[in-house]
Design a protein around this motif. Sequence first.
Motif, mmCIF file in Angstrom:
data_model
loop_
_atom_site.group_PDB
_atom_site.id
_atom_site.type_symbol
_atom_site.label_atom_id
_atom_site.label_comp_id
_atom_site.label_asym_id
_atom_site.label_seq_id
_atom_site.Cartn_x
_atom_site.Cartn_y
_atom_site.Cartn_z
ATOM 1 N N SER A 172 0.937 -0.994 -0.060
ATOM 2 C CA SER A 172 0.023 0.118 0.048
ATOM 3 C C SER A 172 1.035 1.387 -0.029
ATOM 4 O O SER A 172 0.430 2.379 -0.187
ATOM 5 C CB SER A 172 -0.711 0.037 1.157
ATOM 6 O OG SER A 172 -0.160 -0.151 2.382
ATOM 7 N N TYR A 239 -8.314 4.707 -9.338
ATOM 8 C CA TYR A 239 -8.451 5.013 -7.797
ATOM 9 C C TYR A 239 -7.648 6.149 -7.547
ATOM 10 O O TYR A 239 -7.626 6.907 -6.474
ATOM 11 C CB TYR A 239 -8.192 3.731 -7.001
ATOM 12 C CG TYR A 239 -9.081 2.815 -6.870
ATOM 13 C CD1 TYR A 239 -10.006 2.977 -5.765
ATOM 14 C CD2 TYR A 239 -9.327 1.594 -7.604
ATOM 15 C CE1 TYR A 239 -11.230 1.973 -5.643
ATOM 16 C CE2 TYR A 239 -10.185 0.866 -7.564
ATOM 17 C CZ TYR A 239 -11.213 0.904 -6.683
ATOM 18 O OH TYR A 239 -12.278 -0.016 -6.506
ATOM 19 N N GLU A 284 -8.934 -8.749 -6.000
ATOM 20 C CA GLU A 284 -9.534 -8.287 -4.971
ATOM 21 C C GLU A 284 -8.759 -7.635 -3.841
ATOM 22 O O GLU A 284 -9.076 -6.689 -3.322
ATOM 23 C CB GLU A 284 -10.498 -9.496 -4.405
ATOM 24 C CG GLU A 284 -11.762 -9.757 -5.091
ATOM 25 C CD GLU A 284 -12.429 -11.021 -4.589
ATOM 26 O OE1 GLU A 284 -12.549 -10.975 -3.164
ATOM 27 O OE2 GLU A 284 -12.845 -11.746 -5.224
ATOM 28 N N ILE A 287 -7.406 -4.089 -4.718
ATOM 29 C CA ILE A 287 -8.432 -3.201 -4.349
ATOM 30 C C ILE A 287 -8.375 -2.954 -3.032
ATOM 31 O O ILE A 287 -8.434 -1.903 -2.363
ATOM 32 C CB ILE A 287 -9.984 -3.523 -4.964
ATOM 33 C CG1 ILE A 287 -9.690 -3.494 -6.558
ATOM 34 C CG2 ILE A 287 -10.795 -2.451 -4.493
ATOM 35 C CD1 ILE A 287 -10.661 -4.055 -7.426
ATOM 36 N N LYS A 288 -8.668 -4.032 -2.009
ATOM 37 C CA LYS A 288 -8.683 -3.936 -0.761
ATOM 38 C C LYS A 288 -7.678 -3.576 0.067
ATOM 39 O O LYS A 288 -7.699 -2.471 0.858
ATOM 40 C CB LYS A 288 -9.243 -5.243 -0.214
ATOM 41 C CG LYS A 288 -9.275 -5.142 1.342
ATOM 42 C CD LYS A 288 -9.822 -6.506 2.008
ATOM 43 C CE LYS A 288 -10.036 -6.553 3.479
ATOM 44 N NZ LYS A 288 -10.140 -7.846 4.250
ATOM 45 N N TYR A 289 -6.404 -3.904 -0.378
ATOM 46 C CA TYR A 289 -5.240 -3.653 0.534
ATOM 47 C C TYR A 289 -4.468 -2.394 -0.073
ATOM 48 O O TYR A 289 -3.617 -1.660 0.794
ATOM 49 C CB TYR A 289 -4.308 -4.835 0.879
ATOM 50 C CG TYR A 289 -4.997 -5.612 1.598
ATOM 51 C CD1 TYR A 289 -4.886 -5.731 3.149
ATOM 52 C CD2 TYR A 289 -5.464 -6.978 1.067
ATOM 53 C CE1 TYR A 289 -5.452 -6.608 3.857
ATOM 54 C CE2 TYR A 289 -6.220 -7.731 1.931
ATOM 55 C CZ TYR A 289 -6.243 -7.635 3.149
ATOM 56 O OH TYR A 289 -6.546 -8.567 4.227
ATOM 57 N N PHE A 291 -5.315 -0.198 -3.301
ATOM 58 C CA PHE A 291 -5.903 1.052 -4.138
ATOM 59 C C PHE A 291 -7.198 1.709 -3.002
ATOM 60 O O PHE A 291 -7.012 2.971 -3.202
ATOM 61 C CB PHE A 291 -6.683 0.545 -5.366
ATOM 62 C CG PHE A 291 -5.416 0.426 -6.268
ATOM 63 C CD1 PHE A 291 -4.529 1.310 -6.851
ATOM 64 C CD2 PHE A 291 -5.380 -0.815 -7.009
ATOM 65 C CE1 PHE A 291 -3.458 1.050 -7.682
ATOM 66 C CE2 PHE A 291 -4.198 -1.295 -7.926
ATOM 67 C CZ PHE A 291 -3.565 -0.071 -8.291
ATOM 68 N N LYS A 292 -7.943 0.973 -2.333
ATOM 69 C CA LYS A 292 -8.949 1.686 -1.602
ATOM 70 C C LYS A 292 -8.325 2.523 -0.541
ATOM 71 O O LYS A 292 -8.691 3.780 -0.215
ATOM 72 C CB LYS A 292 -9.976 0.678 -0.776
ATOM 73 C CG LYS A 292 -10.810 0.089 -1.900
ATOM 74 C CD LYS A 292 -12.271 1.050 -1.426
ATOM 75 C CE LYS A 292 -13.174 0.577 -2.526
ATOM 76 N NZ LYS A 292 -14.048 -0.738 -2.347
ATOM 77 N N PRO A 293 -7.100 2.032 0.257
ATOM 78 C CA PRO A 293 -6.547 2.805 1.376
ATOM 79 C C PRO A 293 -5.970 4.039 0.732
ATOM 80 O O PRO A 293 -5.627 5.225 1.518
ATOM 81 C CB PRO A 293 -5.560 1.787 1.867
ATOM 82 C CG PRO A 293 -6.112 0.610 1.599
ATOM 83 C CD PRO A 293 -6.554 0.570 0.084
ATOM 84 N N GLN A 295 -6.951 5.942 -2.070
ATOM 85 C CA GLN A 295 -7.960 6.385 -2.957
ATOM 86 C C GLN A 295 -8.098 7.845 -2.873
ATOM 87 O O GLN A 295 -7.862 8.598 -1.954
ATOM 88 C CB GLN A 295 -9.344 5.861 -2.749
ATOM 89 C CG GLN A 295 -10.209 6.222 -3.815
ATOM 90 C CD GLN A 295 -11.559 5.514 -3.662
ATOM 91 O OE1 GLN A 295 -11.837 4.589 -3.002
ATOM 92 N NE2 GLN A 295 -12.461 5.945 -4.616
ATOM 93 N N LYS A 299 -14.374 7.685 -7.079
ATOM 94 C CA LYS A 299 -15.027 6.535 -7.136
ATOM 95 C C LYS A 299 -15.619 5.784 -5.870
ATOM 96 O O LYS A 299 -14.969 5.972 -4.850
ATOM 97 C CB LYS A 299 -14.011 5.415 -7.709
ATOM 98 C CG LYS A 299 -14.474 4.036 -8.127
ATOM 99 C CD LYS A 299 -13.354 3.313 -8.342
ATOM 100 C CE LYS A 299 -13.847 1.491 -8.446
ATOM 101 N NZ LYS A 299 -15.177 1.541 -9.226
#
Length: 300
Positions: A172, A239, A284, A287-289, A291-293, A295, A299
């Motif tokens: 990340s 993201y 998955e 995205i979870k570990y 890109f989402k953190p 962002q 989106k």
Amino acid sequence: MGFPAVDGQDKPIKFLIYGRTGWIGGLLGKICKEQGITFEYGSGRLEDRAAIEADIGSVKPTHVLNAAGVTGRPNVDWCESHKVETIRTNVVGTLNLADICRERGLLLLNYATGCIFEYDSAHPLGSGIGFKEEDKPNFIGSFYSNTKAMVEELLKNYENVCILRVRMPISSDLSNPRNFITKISRYEKVVNIPNSMTILDELLPISVEMAKRNLTGIWNFTNPGVVSHNEVLELYREYIDPNYTWKNFDLEEQAKVIVAPRSNNELDTTKLSKEFPEMLPIKESLIKYVFKPNQKTGKA
């Protein structure tokens, strides 16, 4: 397969970690702190037997984790012109550590590489047929990969060693120059080939659990499935930076700007998934570990 620690399991866990200044070694220290695991970093060079013995004598670990090694700066092309230095750490040093650990009845968890395979007729690109733990390495295009394949072949004779085949590691921390995403997002052009990859934020805590379970042998240490360079960069654009653009080129064009060929493959993760069924498929997990953190876009 597990390795029985000499002092049994009543002794509190204590890790001796090699690779303090490295990316994975640094992350392992953070994980140990978060989990309340006692640990110390080794100060001896892997090829220096007396120094390693002194480390083990003073730290008195229950497990040894090796994340030290030569990968080259800025990349593995460095190893092509520094062969002796590469052998000294990646072969002599790693074997030395495994041998000392065996003498003392200690489990050694070795962060190795899965970049010792390339797609072939039995494992074609896009087929979903991955290389298994028992498959013999078929990629020796770079000197780095060649030394890693050699040492794996020898290390598998040590019943106290757990070999983790890491590939194209991602975390990340998108500012880290070793991060696969950071690397390819800065390239002028990238190839577009599906590959097995390791999401460190998810898999490094799993490796710590593997040490606790005294697991040994070879493990394909990647998330299930494959992801291509373009798929990773599309997620980056989605993201992180909606204005990000990139260009592709083929392997022939890539060969003109690198010294040594690069490994592209899919590893079969059935064994690891059986031990850790909660492990997420590669996209998955990305995205979870990752890109989402991080962002920055709107989106949802």
